[in-house]
Write an enzyme that holds these catalytic residues in place. Structure first.
Site: not given
Ligand code: SAH
Length: 454
Positions: A314, A410
């Site tokens: 993610y 979060c």
């Molecule tokens: N670590 C990053 C983003 C965290 S937010 C930071 O701190 O900026 C969570 C992220 O998970 C988002 O960018 C969203 O697009 C992504 N996401 C949601 N579902 C997902 C999945 N099944 N697999 C991979 N990414 C996913």
């Protein structure tokens, strides 16, 4: 359960807790009453507004004994706007409440007994939000813009928000006054008519760059040039103006199509030593001051010596990945939004990293495949959205046994649930560090260190 009170009753009650909506909770013979504006430890006289089978609502008539942590909310929209829930609680009181809340959720939902450290808070917990998504609509008296009332789609017409950056205030207060002059009609949710749905403002705190996204209900945008001129007049430091097209009848703010109208396609920001390019549709943490605290904590828990391969699940635009890449042998990042992965690749290049690899796709599918291909992680970092990790990903972690898992979350409830699954699968929760990314609201972020024991 028979409600021990009925509508219009008056009662004196002791407030015991706060809900996620920021309402005080008092119990009468075990029956919870939710009281707007009441704080824990306060004795209040209430007027019962409504009773349901298992809970009821009441409003304060008189505060008999006030919480020592009660303060006057500085924002004039507090209580109407649904953005903040805790402005009437001192910042110290907020941090204490968040710490206890995380501890209780860990115990109740996850049966996790690891130490929860005091919340890392901000020195100045105002004007921190670097991104605001401002809904616009048309009323009989003209266009309005602000934020929604709690749990509604009713816009509170606002001139400023004291947790957001000044450029967002300018768009909120001034754009609506001049919209009609350029023939740009705000959107109406019910009739699905009108053009301007939301204005999204994003600022790079370190660079001062500002992006304004106009979310429109149509592709064709005849007032485009006039809108650009108006925005540049209102926010002279704007560096990127983007149109996002969303023609659906939906609560989702952004549509799939983005068109750069003026300036760059992205804004830049730096966190720690790392520079990032952020485009309109990519996720980026909203509190840059605390993001640095959060990422440093994640890096600390990863305990990297330089030999490790780390997976960042993610990963968004690769923010945590690049923090880790400074200290790891290799970092593999996966994220579902393709544009974010493009940003991540560019960001790695921009900062001169050659030890990163990014791939777009669902973490729960890509990571098992990586393992099958022999890409093995010593440390796995996850930072999922509010709903938590996909079960398939948790199972992969349990099967593949990385030495450490660093979980950034979060949402304490889904975090506690997932920690339980990992504990049952052979991990031990070592420490939980909450970080206050969202002062004045009931939200809290946590970073957790887990180690493999079996
Ligand atoms: N670590 C990053 C983003 C965290 S937010 C930071 O701190 O900026 C969570 C992220 O998970 C988002 O960018 C969203 O697009 C992504 N996401 C949601 N579902 C997902 C999945 N099944 N697999 C991979 N990414 C996913």
């Amino acid at each position: 359960m028979v409600a021990p009170v009925k509508k219009n009753d008056r009662k004196i009650v002791l407030v015991e807790d706060l809900t996620h909506d920021g309402n005080g909770v008092a119990k009468i013979d075990g029956y919870p009453l939710f009281i707007q504006g009441a704080l824990p430890q306060e004795t209040v006289e209430v007027h019962v507004l409504k009773t349901l089978k298992n809970y009821g609502f009441a409003k304060i008539v008189d505060i008999k004994e006030q919480s020592p942590d009660r303060v006057k909310a500085p924002c004039i929209y507090f209580g109407k706007c649904g953005g903040c829930q805790l402005q009437h609680l001192s910042y110290e009181g907020q941090l204490k409440w968040k710490e206890n809340m995380v501890r209780n959720v860990m115990k109740r939902i996850g049966k996790i007994d690891a130490q929860v450290l005091p919340v890392k808070g901000m020195q100045d917990p105002w004007n921190y939000r670097n991104k605001s998504q401002i809904p616009f609509t048309q009323t009989e008296t003209g266009p309005i813009a602000g934020f929604y009332k709690s749990k509604t789609h009713e816009i509170v017409d606002m001139e400023r928000c004291i947790i957001q950056v000044e450029e967002a205030d300018k768009m909120m207060a001034n754009l609506k006054k001049e919209l009609m002059d350029i023939g740009l009609q705000p959107y109406n949710e019910e009739s699905h008519r009108g053009m301007l749905r939301h204005v999204v403002v994003r600022k790079g705190r370190a660079t001062g760059e500002v992006m304004v996204v106009l979310v429109t209900n149509k592709h064709k945008f005849p007032q485009k040039e006039a809108a650009i001129a108006l925005i540049r007049k209102l926010v002279p430091n704007v560096t990127s103006i983007v149109q996002n097209v969303n023609i659906e009848k939906t609560n989702v703010i952004l549509g799939n199509e983005t068109i750069t109208l003026w300036g760059k396609d992205f804004i830049e920001d730096t966190i720690g030593n790392v520079r990032f390019e952020i485009s309109a549709r990519s996720f980026y943490q909203v509190n840059p001051v605390q993001t640095e605290v959060l990422y440093k904590q994640a890096l600390d828990y990863a305990q990297l010596s330089g030999d490790e391969t780390v997976i960042d699940a993610y990963c968004g635009i690769g923010t945590i990945s690049l923090f880790l890449a400074e200290k790891a042998k290799q970092v593999l990042g996966v994220e579902i939004v393709e544009q974010a992965i493009e940003d991540a690749k560019r960001n790695a290049e921009l900062n001169g990293f050659t030890n990163t690899y990014f791939e777009a796709g669902p973490a729960e599918e890509v990571i098992p495949r990586w393992y099958a291909e022999g890409k093995k992680a010593d440390v796995l970092v996850v930072d999922p959205p509010r709903k938590g990790c996909d079960e398939a990903l948790l199972n992969t972690i349990i099967e593949q046994k990385p030495k450490r898992v660093v979980y950034v979350s979060c949402n304490p409830a889904t975090l506690a649930r997932d920690l339980r699954v990992l504990e049952d699968g052979g991990y031990k929760t070592k420490e939980i560090q909450p970080v206050d990314m969202f002062p004045q609201t009931t939200h809290v972020e946590c970073v957790v260190l887990m180690s493999r024991v079996l």
